[in-house]
Design a protein around this motif. Structure first.
Motif: not given
Length: 193
Positions: A74-77, A49-50, A17-21, A62-67
């Motif tokens: 979701x984490x695998x994706x 999520x994804x 639904x949303x995880x590839x948008x 250009x941000x340094x991102x952690x999640x």
């Protein structure tokens, strides 16, 4: 207890639904927020999520991102899409937030999935992991109330704008602005004093 708030169970459906948008609801608002930050700011994405579409906006700017996300699927994706971005599979309430201070923290579509107690503790925790002058952006309905989430069937709860304002003030934040996006998501944009 399901720390993913039902998202592990419905992860495959969510991804469809949303995880590839890449250009979904909220991307314009998040992009405008990110552009208010210094270049190459370090940002923590809570409930990532994804990674699509919100994390991608952060990366593209250009941000340094952690999640962090509590759903293994979701984490695998996320890892498949963003293999170079540090991501942890853990609940926000149990996370150590990479033992790092951040310039900004975002929680898009997460806060209202948590109990009132966990929401309160999370906002306090976020304050302790933000640098002075760091920014917080999160979404939650302005009206207080409880409802069943359409996707997960789990109880969701908004504490309401007044309570969120009071909590942010209590934990050392000043609200910069509040607004809605094209999908009627309500945003709280705050800075740590």
């Amino acid at each position: 207890m399901d720390k993913s708030n039902g998202y592990e169970r419905i992860a495959k459906r969510f991804i469809e639904i949303r995880g590839q948008d890449e250009a979904g609801v909220g991307t314009l608002s998040v992009r405008n927020w990110v552009r208010s930050l210094p270049e190459k700011s370090t940002i923590l994405d809570l409930g990532c999520g994804t990674g699509l579409p919100i994390t991608k906006v952060l990366i593209d700017e250009g941000m340094e991102v952690y999640a962090i996300d509590a759903s293994k699927i979701m984490v695998q994706e996320f890892n498949n899409t963003f293999p170079d971005i540090p991501v942890e599979c853990e609940s926000v309430e149990d996370s150590l937030f990479f033992n790092k201070q951040f310039d900004a923290i975002i929680a898009w579509g997460l806060i209202f999935l948590l109990s009132e107690e966990v929401q309160t503790k999370l906002l306090e925790k976020v304050a302790s992991f933000l640098k002075k002058g760091g920014k917080l952006l999160f979404t939650a309905p302005a009206q207080d109330g409880v409802w069943m989430d359409n996707l997960t069937g789990q109880k969701s709860r908004s504490l309401g704008a007044k309570k969120y304002r009071d909590l942010l003030d209590k934990f050392g934040f000043r609200i910069i602005q509040e607004y809605k996006d094209e999908g009627e998501n309500y945003y709280f944009d705050a800075i740590k004093l």
